[in-house]
Design an enzyme around this catalytic site. Structure first.
Site, short mmCIF file in Angstrom:
data_model
loop_
_atom_site.label_atom_id
_atom_site.label_comp_id
_atom_site.label_asym_id
_atom_site.label_seq_id
_atom_site.Cartn_x
_atom_site.Cartn_y
_atom_site.Cartn_z
CB SER A 140 -0.85 -0.02 1.27
OG SER A 140 -1.47 1.24 1.49
CE1 TYR A 194 -4.41 -2.14 4.94
CE2 TYR A 194 -3.20 -0.10 4.61
CZ TYR A 194 -3.91 -1.17 4.09
OH TYR A 194 -4.11 -1.28 2.74
#
Ligand code: NAD
Length: 274
Positions: free
Chosen positions: A156, A169
């Site tokens: 990401s 995350y």
């Protein structure tokens, strides 16, 4: 712009014919887009992820009908190493090879650090990071034997920069960028590459589902939600598409990308250029 991948894709672009690809978390969203792109390029596919059995069967049948490839499914839970081991073993038993591994399964949870539930931290680290360690260590022997392998880790933009309230995350995505580098270094002489793909916001059903809710919550239009809320950090003010992510993954699987290894490739409309 979406580039539709259809059965009309010319035979010359079926560069992955004869290859077997396993995509974790491919029952929806980006993983499904990547699996479809790999299938369109001729690879046989092992799907994985949560979902309704009848819908997953339909996805498999569609893939075979549309692209003329084999499509199987593993229900392996990415939080369970023994389940991951069964998935890799079953892939070997069914296809006799595993050429392309896409570690894509992932979940998100948002909370300030002091309130971040410990079980959510553990779950996110297990699914978004540790599962890729397990699939990679278990897939490498067959790749080394064949002198060929392509591992793509869907990280990401949050593998490169942080945002508040996303401790687990961001930590997991930074971790998978590190795992990518180590995997690349340990396999560099063996025809195996390992790269991380770092999307910004990608247009998926989950993102679509947020737009109307946010518009109501903030009392603003859908366009304003997209531009000023969701894509606040993304300079091009456009979502990436799952088709674009699929095309990037196919490229990384081809011979043209044989010298690309150990990178973290942003697909983020300029987010990490800030
Ligand atoms: P999604 O929710 O549509 O897909 C996630 C997939 O992971 C699903 O197939 C789901 O079934 C599977 N999954 C979840 N828990 C699992 C488990 N325990 N075992 C096996 N499979 C499991 O989400 P998405 O947006 O397509 O995200 C896919 C990946 O892309 C994730 O790693 C995510 O972090 C990353 N990503 C997404 C975006 C975005 O904007 N959508 C941006 C950057 C990175």
């Amino acid at each position: 712009m979406n580039i539709p991948i259809t059965s009309q894709t010319p035979a010359s672009s079926r560069v992955l014919t004869g290859k077997v690809a396993l995509v974790t978390g491919s029952t929806s969203g980006i993983g499904l887009g990547i699996a479809r792109a790999l299938a369109a390029a001729g690879a046989d596919i092992v799907l994985n992820g949560l979902g309704v059995a009848s819908e997953i069967s339909r996805t498999r049948e569609q893939m075979t009908a549309e692209f003329g490839v084999k499509a199987s499914y593993s229900p392996a839970d990415m939080t369970r190493p023994e389940s991951i081991a069964e998935m890799i073993a079953a892939t070997g038993a069914q296809f006799g090879r595993l050429d392309i591994l896409v570690n894509n399964a992932g979940i998100q949870y948002v909370a300030p650090l002091e309130q971040f539930p410990v079980e959510k931290w553990d779950q996110i680290l297990a699914i978004n990071l540790s599962s890729a360690f397990h699939t990679t260590r278990l897939a490498l022997p067959a790749m080394r034997q064949n002198g060929f392998g392509r591992i793509m880790n869907v990280a990401s933009a949050h593998g490169l920069v942080g945002s508040p309230f996303k401790a687990a995350y961001v930590a997991a995505k930074h971790g998978i960028v590190g795992l990518t580098k180590v995997t690349a270094l340990e396999t560099a002489e063996e025809g195996i590459t390992c790269n991380a793909i770092c999307p910004g916001y990608v247009y998926t059903p989950l993102v679509e589902a947020q737009i109307d809710g946010q518009a109501q919550a903030h009392g603003i239009s859908r366009d304003q939600v997209v531009r000023d809320v969701l894509l606040a950090q993304q300079p091009n003010k456009r979502f990436a598409t799952v088709e674009q992510l699929g095309a990037v993954t196919v490229f990384l699987a081809t011979d043209a990308a044989a010298s690309i290894t150990g990178i973290a490739l942003p697909v983020d409309g300029g987010w990490t250029a800030h």
